[in-house]
Scaffold this active site. Structure first.
Site, PDB file in Angstrom:
ATOM      1  CE1 TYR A   1       0.168   1.832   4.331  1.00  0.00           C
ATOM      2  CE2 TYR A   1       1.049  -0.397   4.407  1.00  0.00           C
ATOM      3  CZ  TYR A   1       0.909   0.849   4.972  1.00  0.00           C
ATOM      4  OH  TYR A   1       1.517   1.126   6.174  1.00  0.00           O
TER       5      TYR A   1
ATOM      6  CE  LYS B   1       3.150   3.186   3.117  1.00  0.00           C
ATOM      7  NZ  LYS B   1       3.573   3.394   4.511  1.00  0.00           N
TER       8      LYS B   1
ATOM      9  CD  GLU C   1      10.328   1.026  10.550  1.00  0.00           C
ATOM     10  OE1 GLU C   1      10.352   1.952   9.723  1.00  0.00           O
ATOM     11  OE2 GLU C   1       9.984  -0.136  10.261  1.00  0.00           O
TER      12      GLU C   1
ATOM     13  CG  LEU D   1       8.344   2.006   4.750  1.00  0.00           C
ATOM     14  CD1 LEU D   1       8.358   0.950   3.646  1.00  0.00           C
ATOM     15  CD2 LEU D   1       6.912   2.404   5.061  1.00  0.00           C
TER      16      LEU D   1
END
Length: 288
Positions: A36, A148, A180, A204
């Site tokens: 996505y 993702k 992250e 990511l």
């Protein structure tokens, strides 16, 4: 507050959201076998759109989902028009799954990817002024965080853990290193040097993260792409999050460590926030 969109595009058909359906045999439903993107549409263009599409194509390649994305910008324009959001700031959600096929773990021989797009009214401030808090939490996800993917259960569980503790974000710790957040990238500042985890398979590589790295270069800031040990948090002067909707957001507190009180936000964070706001303005001016 987010709500349901009025219109949804599934493949090439625009449907009222209450009538939008997918097959129970869609691999996105069965396996989370999909990817996505989330983008902001401002000033009649996608903010950092080229970078978002580069990442979309990279995710498709990494997952082996074959789809030609050349027609997607036109489809985004169509769904914005159908939703009556022309000229307004809005959020674009785009999802691609491997498609409908009998349930088996191996890739289906014949399956057409399912594309879903919608647009929602969404306004972001020129500068993110919120003072945010975060917790650290052990990494519970897989080792391909660079994709993702729609399979986000680890992110969801950790985000809920943060929410239950009154915090905005959960920062993952893998083998002692902060990587992250559950839906953002994280930066730290010590002695005017900016630190952030390198863009490998454990994070990511956020579009806003990339923009901030460019901003740091423009501001003459030294950047070290190195994950910091969670044990060194008390030695850091500043911390901030980046993301498409988060923009650049200062972290006031992580776990029990307080970075600032009152309005005394870190000077490096403030400089980067102001520079990112200017980047958005320049991007909109280019489209005029």
């Amino acid at each position: 507050m987010l709500s349901y969109p009025e219109k949804v595009m599934i493949n090439d058909e625009i449907i009222d959201s209450e009538n939008a359906k997918i097959s129970v045999f869609d691999r996105g439903f069965l396996f989370g076998d999909g990817i996505y993107e989330v983008m902001l549409h401002m000033g009649n263009q996608l903010l950092l759109g080229e970078e978002h599409f580069q990442r979309l194509n990279a995710s498709l390649i990494k997952t082996g989902i074959e789809m030609d994305t050349a027609s997607i910008p036109g489809k985004i324009d169509r769904i914005i028009e159908a939703a009556g959001l022309q000229g307004q700031e809005c959020l674009i959600y785009l999802q691609v799954t491997r498609g409908i096929a009998p349930r088996t773990h191996t890739f289906p021989v014949e399956a057409t990817p399912t594309l879903m797009i919608y647009a929602l009214p969404y306004q972001i401030p020129p500068i993110e002024e919120r003072d945010l808090q975060a917790i650290t939490t052990p990494e519970i996800r897989w080792s391909h965080c660079d994709i993702k993917t729609t399979a986000l259960q680890g992110n969801v569980l950790s985000k809920e853990q943060a929410k239950q503790q009154g915090c905005f974000e959960a920062l993952f710790v893998r083998e002692g290193i902060i990587t992250e957040g559950s839906h953002s990238n994280v930066f730290f500042v010590r002695n005017n040097v900016v630190y952030t985890h390198p863009a490998n398979n454990f994070i990511l590589n956020g579009i806003t993260r990339l923009a901030v790295l460019d901003i740091c270069h423009e501001l003459g800031l030294t950047v070290i792409e190195e994950g910091i040990p969670a044990s060194t948090l008390p030695s850091m002067d500043e911390a901030f999050l980046t993301g498409t909707t988060t923009q650049v957001a200062a972290l006031r507190k992580i776990d029990e460590h307080v970075f600032y009180k009152g309005d005394s936000k870190g000077t490096v964070t403030r400089k980067i926030q102001e520079a990112f706001s200017q980047l958005k303005t320049r991007s909109l001016e280019v489209s005029v």
